[in-house]
Scaffold this motif. Structure first.
Motif, PDB file in Angstrom:
ATOM      1  N   LEU A   1       5.275  11.896   3.280  1.00 51.67           N
ATOM      2  CA  LEU A   1       4.937  11.191   4.212  1.00 51.67           C
ATOM      3  C   LEU A   1       3.279  11.446   4.480  1.00 51.67           C
ATOM      4  O   LEU A   1       2.464  10.400   4.613  1.00 51.67           O
ATOM      5  CB  LEU A   1       5.623  11.099   5.470  1.00 51.67           C
ATOM      6  N   ARG A   2       2.690  12.521   4.662  1.00 55.35           N
ATOM      7  CA  ARG A   2       1.460  12.499   4.953  1.00 55.35           C
ATOM      8  C   ARG A   2       0.526  12.395   4.047  1.00 55.35           C
ATOM      9  O   ARG A   2      -0.523  12.178   4.244  1.00 55.35           O
ATOM     10  CB  ARG A   2       1.335  14.338   5.397  1.00 55.35           C
ATOM     11  N   ASP A   3       1.232  12.334   2.551  1.00 57.22           N
ATOM     12  CA  ASP A   3       0.354  11.615   1.466  1.00 57.22           C
ATOM     13  C   ASP A   3       0.117  10.366   1.662  1.00 57.22           C
ATOM     14  O   ASP A   3      -1.011   9.685   1.143  1.00 57.22           O
ATOM     15  CB  ASP A   3       0.854  12.255   0.128  1.00 57.22           C
ATOM     16  N   ILE A   4       1.012   9.492   2.094  1.00 59.77           N
ATOM     17  CA  ILE A   4       0.743   8.251   2.220  1.00 59.77           C
ATOM     18  C   ILE A   4      -0.058   7.966   3.410  1.00 59.77           C
ATOM     19  O   ILE A   4      -1.027   7.053   3.250  1.00 59.77           O
ATOM     20  CB  ILE A   4       2.344   7.586   2.571  1.00 59.77           C
ATOM     21  N   THR A   5       0.048   8.520   4.314  1.00 54.44           N
ATOM     22  CA  THR A   5      -0.821   8.422   5.632  1.00 54.44           C
ATOM     23  C   THR A   5      -2.416   8.731   5.100  1.00 54.44           C
ATOM     24  O   THR A   5      -2.943   8.023   5.661  1.00 54.44           O
ATOM     25  CB  THR A   5      -0.715   9.520   6.622  1.00 54.44           C
TER      26      THR A   5
ATOM     27  N   ARG B   1       6.237   4.303  11.416  1.00 54.42           N
ATOM     28  CA  ARG B   1       6.885   3.106  12.011  1.00 54.42           C
ATOM     29  C   ARG B   1       6.886   1.858  10.679  1.00 54.42           C
ATOM     30  O   ARG B   1       7.975   1.469  10.411  1.00 54.42           O
ATOM     31  CB  ARG B   1       6.146   2.260  12.936  1.00 54.42           C
ATOM     32  N   LEU B   2       5.861   1.854   9.827  1.00 52.68           N
ATOM     33  CA  LEU B   2       5.810   0.944   8.565  1.00 52.68           C
ATOM     34  C   LEU B   2       7.068   1.579   7.602  1.00 52.68           C
ATOM     35  O   LEU B   2       7.793   0.993   7.099  1.00 52.68           O
ATOM     36  CB  LEU B   2       4.627   0.650   8.129  1.00 52.68           C
ATOM     37  N   VAL B   3       7.049   2.897   7.614  1.00 53.08           N
ATOM     38  CA  VAL B   3       8.076   3.493   6.528  1.00 53.08           C
ATOM     39  C   VAL B   3       9.331   3.163   7.081  1.00 53.08           C
ATOM     40  O   VAL B   3      10.377   2.868   6.322  1.00 53.08           O
ATOM     41  CB  VAL B   3       7.678   4.979   6.329  1.00 53.08           C
TER      42      VAL B   3
ATOM     43  N   ASP C   1       1.083  -1.129  -0.232  1.00 52.77           N
ATOM     44  CA  ASP C   1       0.056   0.079   0.043  1.00 52.77           C
ATOM     45  C   ASP C   1       0.619   1.274  -0.051  1.00 52.77           C
ATOM     46  O   ASP C   1       0.581   1.983  -0.783  1.00 52.77           O
ATOM     47  CB  ASP C   1      -0.947   0.086   1.062  1.00 52.77           C
ATOM     48  N   VAL C   2       1.973   1.273   0.563  1.00 49.94           N
ATOM     49  CA  VAL C   2       2.960   2.386   0.715  1.00 49.94           C
ATOM     50  C   VAL C   2       3.538   2.460  -0.601  1.00 49.94           C
ATOM     51  O   VAL C   2       3.556   3.692  -1.078  1.00 49.94           O
ATOM     52  CB  VAL C   2       3.880   2.226   1.904  1.00 49.94           C
ATOM     53  N   LEU C   3       4.078   1.524  -1.236  1.00 49.20           N
ATOM     54  CA  LEU C   3       4.625   1.616  -2.530  1.00 49.20           C
ATOM     55  C   LEU C   3       3.693   2.034  -3.486  1.00 49.20           C
ATOM     56  O   LEU C   3       4.107   2.481  -4.456  1.00 49.20           O
ATOM     57  CB  LEU C   3       5.498   0.275  -2.762  1.00 49.20           C
ATOM     58  N   LEU C   4       2.284   1.697  -3.496  1.00 49.91           N
ATOM     59  CA  LEU C   4       1.387   1.915  -4.332  1.00 49.91           C
ATOM     60  C   LEU C   4       1.254   3.439  -4.604  1.00 49.91           C
ATOM     61  O   LEU C   4       1.381   3.916  -5.538  1.00 49.91           O
ATOM     62  CB  LEU C   4       0.029   1.399  -4.014  1.00 49.91           C
TER      63      LEU C   4
ATOM     64  N   LEU D   1       9.840  13.412   2.973  1.00 54.40           N
ATOM     65  CA  LEU D   1       9.597  12.821   1.482  1.00 54.40           C
ATOM     66  C   LEU D   1      10.168  11.195   1.591  1.00 54.40           C
ATOM     67  O   LEU D   1      11.153  10.847   2.092  1.00 54.40           O
ATOM     68  CB  LEU D   1      10.583  13.535   0.767  1.00 54.40           C
ATOM     69  N   VAL D   2       9.338  10.371   1.027  1.00 55.36           N
ATOM     70  CA  VAL D   2       9.547   9.111   0.847  1.00 55.36           C
ATOM     71  C   VAL D   2       9.681   8.653  -0.543  1.00 55.36           C
ATOM     72  O   VAL D   2       9.078   9.018  -1.217  1.00 55.36           O
ATOM     73  CB  VAL D   2       8.368   8.216   1.423  1.00 55.36           C
TER      74      VAL D   2
END
Length: 142
Positions: free
Chosen positions: A55-59, A71-73, A40-43, A95-96
């Motif tokens: 990171l907030r967009d992932i969240t 923690r997952l990241v 889901d993160v990588l998607l 940024l991820v």
């Protein structure tokens, strides 16, 4: 206003369908290089320009809390799937970015997972798929 009993029945049906389908797809992640959360993160990350997102967009795209996403990241950074650095435009943000290893693992899982999704959804016509998409967007926007 819609009928309350019908609304509850529709909600329960939607919830049960989502749960049953999700359970069937769990196998896509059981033996692969990624866990469901990592996928889901990588998607989110691989859909962003330059495979980089905040990171907030992932969240906002995941259905877990901000501390859990962080923690997952961090675990994904340790596994070499993503990198994380301060966001130059937001002193509190990060940024991820997907690494080549992460992008490759994502593609590997996404091919099989996408095939399973298409197979499961094939019970619906294209018109029904469009209708389902429109209805779920409407519910999410309400």
């Amino acid at each position: 206003m819609s009928d309350r009993r019908l609304a509850v029945e529709a909600w329960e049906s939607l919830f049960r369908a989502q749960h049953e389908i999700f359970e069937r797809f769990a196998g896509d992640f059981a033996r692969g290089p990624l866990h469901q959360g990592e996928y889901d993160v990588l998607l989110t990350v691989t859909r962003a320009p330059d495979h980089t997102t905040r990171l907030r967009d992932i969240t906002s795209n995941l259905l877990i809390s901000q501390p859990s996403v962080s923690r997952l990241v961090d675990r994904m950074v340790a596994r070499g799937l993503v990198t994380k650095c301060p966001d130059p435009n937001d002193g509190r943000g990060s940024l991820v970015t997907a690494t080549e290893k992460g992008a490759r693992a994502f593609r590997e899982v996404a091919i099989e997972h996408g095939r399973h999704i298409a197979e499961r959804m094939s019970v619906l016509s294209n018109d029904e798929l469009e209708q389902l998409t429109a209805l779920t967007k409407k519910l999410r926007g309400a």
